[in-house]
Write a protein that holds these residues in place. Structure first.
Motif, PDB file in Angstrom:
ATOM      1  N   THR A   1      42.941 -52.815  35.975  1.00 22.23           N
ATOM      2  CA  THR A   1      42.930 -53.167  37.392  1.00 22.23           C
ATOM      3  C   THR A   1      43.375 -51.992  38.241  1.00 22.23           C
ATOM      4  O   THR A   1      42.746 -51.682  39.257  1.00 22.23           O
ATOM      5  CB  THR A   1      43.854 -54.381  37.654  1.00 22.23           C
TER       6      THR A   1
ATOM      7  N   ARG B   1      41.084 -49.928  41.000  1.00 23.47           N
ATOM      8  CA  ARG B   1      41.525 -49.763  42.382  1.00 23.47           C
ATOM      9  C   ARG B   1      41.568 -48.300  42.767  1.00 23.47           C
ATOM     10  O   ARG B   1      41.219 -47.925  43.872  1.00 23.47           O
ATOM     11  CB  ARG B   1      42.896 -50.405  42.606  1.00 23.47           C
TER      12      ARG B   1
ATOM     13  N   THR C   1      38.016 -46.796  43.565  1.00 26.85           N
ATOM     14  CA  THR C   1      37.223 -47.346  44.660  1.00 26.85           C
ATOM     15  C   THR C   1      37.496 -46.570  45.943  1.00 26.85           C
ATOM     16  O   THR C   1      38.586 -46.060  46.159  1.00 26.85           O
ATOM     17  CB  THR C   1      37.532 -48.837  44.891  1.00 26.85           C
TER      18      THR C   1
ATOM     19  N   LYS D   1      37.689 -46.233  50.222  1.00 26.62           N
ATOM     20  CA  LYS D   1      38.307 -47.065  51.259  1.00 26.62           C
ATOM     21  C   LYS D   1      37.355 -48.148  51.736  1.00 26.62           C
ATOM     22  O   LYS D   1      37.767 -49.278  51.965  1.00 26.62           O
ATOM     23  CB  LYS D   1      38.771 -46.201  52.436  1.00 26.62           C
TER      24      LYS D   1
ATOM     25  N   LYS E   1      37.213 -50.836  49.093  1.00 22.50           N
ATOM     26  CA  LYS E   1      38.452 -51.623  49.122  1.00 22.50           C
ATOM     27  C   LYS E   1      38.428 -52.596  50.297  1.00 22.50           C
ATOM     28  O   LYS E   1      38.793 -53.767  50.152  1.00 22.50           O
ATOM     29  CB  LYS E   1      39.676 -50.714  49.215  1.00 22.50           C
TER      30      LYS E   1
ATOM     31  N   VAL F   1      38.732 -56.611  49.974  1.00 16.00           N
ATOM     32  CA  VAL F   1      39.804 -57.358  50.641  1.00 16.00           C
ATOM     33  C   VAL F   1      39.198 -58.444  51.515  1.00 16.00           C
ATOM     34  O   VAL F   1      39.645 -59.599  51.496  1.00 16.00           O
ATOM     35  CB  VAL F   1      40.710 -56.415  51.471  1.00 16.00           C
TER      36      VAL F   1
ATOM     37  N   HIS G   1      37.971 -61.333  49.456  1.00 15.30           N
ATOM     38  CA  HIS G   1      39.077 -62.188  49.001  1.00 15.30           C
ATOM     39  C   HIS G   1      39.594 -63.059  50.150  1.00 15.30           C
ATOM     40  O   HIS G   1      39.913 -64.238  49.949  1.00 15.30           O
ATOM     41  CB  HIS G   1      40.217 -61.351  48.424  1.00 15.30           C
TER      42      HIS G   1
ATOM     43  N   TYR H   1      45.520 -55.067  46.817  1.00 10.87           N
ATOM     44  CA  TYR H   1      45.040 -53.804  47.402  1.00 10.87           C
ATOM     45  C   TYR H   1      46.052 -53.179  48.352  1.00 10.87           C
ATOM     46  O   TYR H   1      45.888 -52.041  48.769  1.00 10.87           O
ATOM     47  CB  TYR H   1      43.701 -54.020  48.108  1.00 10.87           C
TER      48      TYR H   1
ATOM     49  N   ASP I   1      49.427 -53.463  47.513  1.00 10.18           N
ATOM     50  CA  ASP I   1      50.623 -53.467  46.672  1.00 10.18           C
ATOM     51  C   ASP I   1      51.620 -54.534  47.110  1.00 10.18           C
ATOM     52  O   ASP I   1      52.826 -54.313  47.070  1.00 10.18           O
ATOM     53  CB  ASP I   1      51.280 -52.078  46.653  1.00 10.18           C
TER      54      ASP I   1
END
Length: 183
Positions: A4, A8, A11, A13, A16, A20, A23, A110, A112
């Motif tokens: 994972t 991450r 990938t 920006k 990402k 995001v 999700h 993404y 943290d």
């Protein structure tokens, strides 16, 4: 875990951002027409589990009717649950629930787990889109364009879930508002 983290790190920006947003759409009942403000409220609830409507209003500087309307929507779609407050029987505590909790956790990976970064991401999209009520669909179109660069409208819209007519309407509004350039 290592896989994972490696994914991450590899990938871009733009990728990402689209992940995001995907999700967040999932956390909001797979409704890409959900506003970025609704996503912000859900993020705040995830950050402050057991919060109240009054606390959300204060933290996000929103009026009572807006928060009430969004809380009702989130409850109706099974994103949150309400409980009686131990401190004040008139108040309800709010926490993220079910599928929303799992999808929010995936989105937060993404950042943290830093909710303030997620809020900055959402706020940045709200400010960039310059619309009265920008949606996750609008943010996904822009993020996809950012990732793809010069891509045809059909290419961009093929990446967006939802009704084709609604996606076209959103894309055209972004062009009309000068947020993106069609070309």
């Amino acid at each position: 875990m290592v896989t994972t983290l490696a994914k991450r790190a590899m990938t871009t920006k733009g990728q990402k951002a689209t992940m995001v947003i995907d999700h967040l759409i999932g956390a909001l009942g797979s409704d890409s027409s959900s506003s970025l403000r609704r996503a912000m409220i859900l993020t705040d609830i995830a950050q402050y589990s057991g919060t109240t409507q009054v606390a959300i209003m204060k933290r996000l500087n929103l009026d009572k009717s807006t928060v009430k309307r969004e809380i009702d929507w989130l409850f109706d779609y099974g994103c949150i649950r309400l409980s009686e407050s131990a401190a004040d029987k008139r108040a309800k505590t709010i926490e993220i629930y079910g599928y929303s909790k799992e999808k929010m956790k995936a989105a937060m990976a993404y950042f943290d787990g830093q909710y303030e970064y997620m809020k900055m991401f959402l706020d940045g999209n709200i400010n960039f889109l310059r619309q009265e009520k920008p949606t996750l669909r609008d943010a996904k179109i822009v993020a996809t364009l950012h990732e793809r660069g010069d891509a045809a409208k059909a290419e961009i819209l093929s990446e967006i879930d939802g009704a084709a007519s609604t996606n076209h309407r959103s894309y055209n509004k972004l062009v009309d508002d000068g947020v993106i350039v069609d070309g």
